[in-house]
Design a protein around this motif. Structure first.
Motif, PDB file in Angstrom:
ATOM      1  N   GLU A  10      46.232  35.743 -23.087  1.00 52.29           N
ATOM      2  CA  GLU A  10      45.036  34.976 -22.721  1.00 52.29           C
ATOM      3  C   GLU A  10      45.278  34.190 -21.434  1.00 52.29           C
ATOM      4  N   ASN A  11      46.447  33.622 -21.293  1.00 52.37           N
ATOM      5  CA  ASN A  11      46.795  32.872 -20.092  1.00 52.37           C
ATOM      6  C   ASN A  11      46.781  33.775 -18.859  1.00 52.37           C
ATOM      7  N   VAL A  12      47.366  34.968 -18.980  1.00 47.82           N
ATOM      8  CA  VAL A  12      47.380  35.922 -17.865  1.00 47.82           C
ATOM      9  C   VAL A  12      45.961  36.283 -17.460  1.00 47.82           C
ATOM     10  N   LEU A  13      45.116  36.590 -18.443  1.00 49.66           N
ATOM     11  CA  LEU A  13      43.739  36.994 -18.142  1.00 49.66           C
ATOM     12  C   LEU A  13      42.961  35.874 -17.448  1.00 49.66           C
ATOM     13  N   LYS A  14      43.115  34.647 -17.944  1.00 44.04           N
ATOM     14  CA  LYS A  14      42.425  33.513 -17.328  1.00 44.04           C
ATOM     15  C   LYS A  14      42.923  33.254 -15.911  1.00 44.04           C
ATOM     16  N   LEU A  15      44.240  33.240 -15.747  1.00 43.82           N
ATOM     17  CA  LEU A  15      44.805  32.957 -14.424  1.00 43.82           C
ATOM     18  C   LEU A  15      44.506  34.054 -13.417  1.00 43.82           C
ATOM     19  N   PHE A  16      44.496  35.301 -13.868  1.00 44.49           N
ATOM     20  CA  PHE A  16      44.174  36.414 -12.964  1.00 44.49           C
ATOM     21  C   PHE A  16      42.731  36.306 -12.493  1.00 44.49           C
ATOM     22  N   ASP A  17      41.811  36.009 -13.399  1.00 42.97           N
ATOM     23  CA  ASP A  17      40.405  35.806 -13.007  1.00 42.97           C
ATOM     24  C   ASP A  17      40.275  34.665 -12.013  1.00 42.97           C
ATOM     25  N   LYS A  18      40.950  33.569 -12.291  1.00 42.03           N
ATOM     26  CA  LYS A  18      40.888  32.404 -11.407  1.00 42.03           C
ATOM     27  C   LYS A  18      41.458  32.731 -10.035  1.00 42.03           C
ATOM     28  N   ALA A  19      42.587  33.426 -10.002  1.00 39.63           N
ATOM     29  CA  ALA A  19      43.199  33.790  -8.717  1.00 39.63           C
ATOM     30  C   ALA A  19      42.297  34.730  -7.926  1.00 39.63           C
ATOM     31  N   PRO A  25      41.083  37.366  -3.479  1.00 43.34           N
ATOM     32  CA  PRO A  25      40.084  38.272  -4.054  1.00 43.34           C
ATOM     33  C   PRO A  25      40.536  39.725  -4.159  1.00 43.34           C
ATOM     34  N   ILE A  26      41.562  40.123  -3.431  1.00 44.28           N
ATOM     35  CA  ILE A  26      42.021  41.518  -3.511  1.00 44.28           C
ATOM     36  C   ILE A  26      43.424  41.620  -4.106  1.00 44.28           C
ATOM     37  N   LEU A  27      43.821  40.610  -4.860  1.00 43.01           N
ATOM     38  CA  LEU A  27      45.151  40.591  -5.469  1.00 43.01           C
ATOM     39  C   LEU A  27      45.266  41.672  -6.538  1.00 43.01           C
ATOM     40  N   PRO A  28      46.197  42.625  -6.376  1.00 47.57           N
ATOM     41  CA  PRO A  28      46.386  43.644  -7.424  1.00 47.57           C
ATOM     42  C   PRO A  28      47.010  43.034  -8.683  1.00 47.57           C
ATOM     43  N   MET A  29      46.655  43.607  -9.811  1.00 53.71           N
ATOM     44  CA  MET A  29      47.133  43.069 -11.079  1.00 53.71           C
ATOM     45  C   MET A  29      48.651  43.180 -11.214  1.00 53.71           C
ATOM     46  N   ASP A  30      49.240  44.261 -10.719  1.00 55.52           N
ATOM     47  CA  ASP A  30      50.695  44.410 -10.876  1.00 55.52           C
ATOM     48  C   ASP A  30      51.455  43.329 -10.119  1.00 55.52           C
ATOM     49  N   ILE A  31      50.970  42.941  -8.945  1.00 49.90           N
ATOM     50  CA  ILE A  31      51.606  41.860  -8.179  1.00 49.90           C
ATOM     51  C   ILE A  31      51.442  40.542  -8.925  1.00 49.90           C
ATOM     52  N   PHE A  32      50.240  40.315  -9.459  1.00 49.46           N
ATOM     53  CA  PHE A  32      50.003  39.089 -10.217  1.00 49.46           C
ATOM     54  C   PHE A  32      50.919  39.015 -11.438  1.00 49.46           C
ATOM     55  N   LEU A  33      51.033  40.121 -12.176  1.00 48.75           N
ATOM     56  CA  LEU A  33      51.885  40.126 -13.371  1.00 48.75           C
ATOM     57  C   LEU A  33      53.344  39.885 -13.006  1.00 48.75           C
ATOM     58  N   ARG A  34      53.788  40.476 -11.922  1.00 49.75           N
ATOM     59  CA  ARG A  34      55.175  40.243 -11.498  1.00 49.75           C
ATOM     60  C   ARG A  34      55.408  38.761 -11.227  1.00 49.75           C
ATOM     61  N   ASP A  47      58.227  41.442 -24.825  1.00 51.52           N
ATOM     62  CA  ASP A  47      57.045  40.586 -24.675  1.00 51.52           C
ATOM     63  C   ASP A  47      56.326  40.902 -23.368  1.00 51.52           C
ATOM     64  N   ARG A  48      57.063  41.066 -22.309  1.00 49.81           N
ATOM     65  CA  ARG A  48      56.469  41.397 -21.004  1.00 49.81           C
ATOM     66  C   ARG A  48      55.751  42.738 -21.057  1.00 49.81           C
ATOM     67  N   ALA A  49      56.377  43.708 -21.688  1.00 48.75           N
ATOM     68  CA  ALA A  49      55.770  45.033 -21.800  1.00 48.75           C
ATOM     69  C   ALA A  49      54.481  44.964 -22.617  1.00 48.75           C
ATOM     70  N   TRP A  50      54.505  44.218 -23.717  1.00 48.46           N
ATOM     71  CA  TRP A  50      53.326  44.094 -24.567  1.00 48.46           C
ATOM     72  C   TRP A  50      52.186  43.412 -23.815  1.00 48.46           C
ATOM     73  N   VAL A  51      52.478  42.294 -23.150  1.00 50.61           N
ATOM     74  CA  VAL A  51      51.451  41.566 -22.403  1.00 50.61           C
ATOM     75  C   VAL A  51      50.891  42.445 -21.288  1.00 50.61           C
ATOM     76  N   SER A  52      51.747  43.141 -20.573  1.00 49.01           N
ATOM     77  CA  SER A  52      51.288  44.021 -19.486  1.00 49.01           C
ATOM     78  C   SER A  52      50.378  45.122 -20.011  1.00 49.01           C
ATOM     79  N   ASN A  53      50.809  45.803 -21.060  1.00 49.91           N
ATOM     80  CA  ASN A  53      50.017  46.905 -21.611  1.00 49.91           C
ATOM     81  C   ASN A  53      48.659  46.441 -22.110  1.00 49.91           C
ATOM     82  N   LYS A  54      48.635  45.334 -22.830  1.00 46.84           N
ATOM     83  CA  LYS A  54      47.365  44.826 -23.348  1.00 46.84           C
ATOM     84  C   LYS A  54      46.463  44.325 -22.230  1.00 46.84           C
ATOM     85  N   THR A  55      47.050  43.736 -21.185  1.00 48.92           N
ATOM     86  CA  THR A  55      46.250  43.278 -20.048  1.00 48.92           C
ATOM     87  C   THR A  55      45.529  44.448 -19.394  1.00 48.92           C
TER      88      THR A  55
END
Length: 108
Positions: A10-19, A25-34, A47-55
């Motif tokens: 949930e934190n990743v999804l919220k922060l990615f939307d905010k970023a 505005p053109i930030l790729p998700m893989d860079i954000f997750l890294r 945990d990282r793999a699970w969060v990435s896959n679900k995201t």
């Protein structure tokens, strides 16, 4: 399902939307997750793999999830729909839904 994983998802999804809305505005998700995982080094590999896959899975089906999620469309509500069961997955073959919703594609 691990509560820590869901909280970080949930934190990743919220922060990615905010970023994407505010700063990059053109930030790729893989860079954000890294960057997110660099800031949260205590998360293990599984945990990282699970969060990435679900995201990626949630973003893949965001259109259908938004259609099935009650208002307001917050990440908490979307996650509730996503994890409530496979009901939302069965809607991909519902002939009463328009194709763009079933496939989670833009209308045009």
């Amino acid at each position: 399902m691990n509560a820590t994983r869901v909280r970080h998802l949930e934190n990743v999804l919220k922060l990615f939307d905010k970023a994407r809305k505010d700063e990059f505005p053109i930030l790729p998700m893989d860079i954000f997750l890294r960057r997110y995982f660099q800031a949260h080094k205590f998360l293990g590999d599984t945990d990282r793999a699970w969060v990435s896959n679900k995201t990626y899975e949630i973003y893949r089906w965001l259109g259908l999830l938004d259609h099935l999620t009650p208002q307001p469309h917050t990440w908490a509500n979307r996650l509730r729909t996503f994890f409530a069961g496979d009901r939302w997955r069965s809607q991909t073959s519902n002939p009463r839904l328009p194709y763009h919703i079933r496939c989670s594609f833009p209308k045009d």
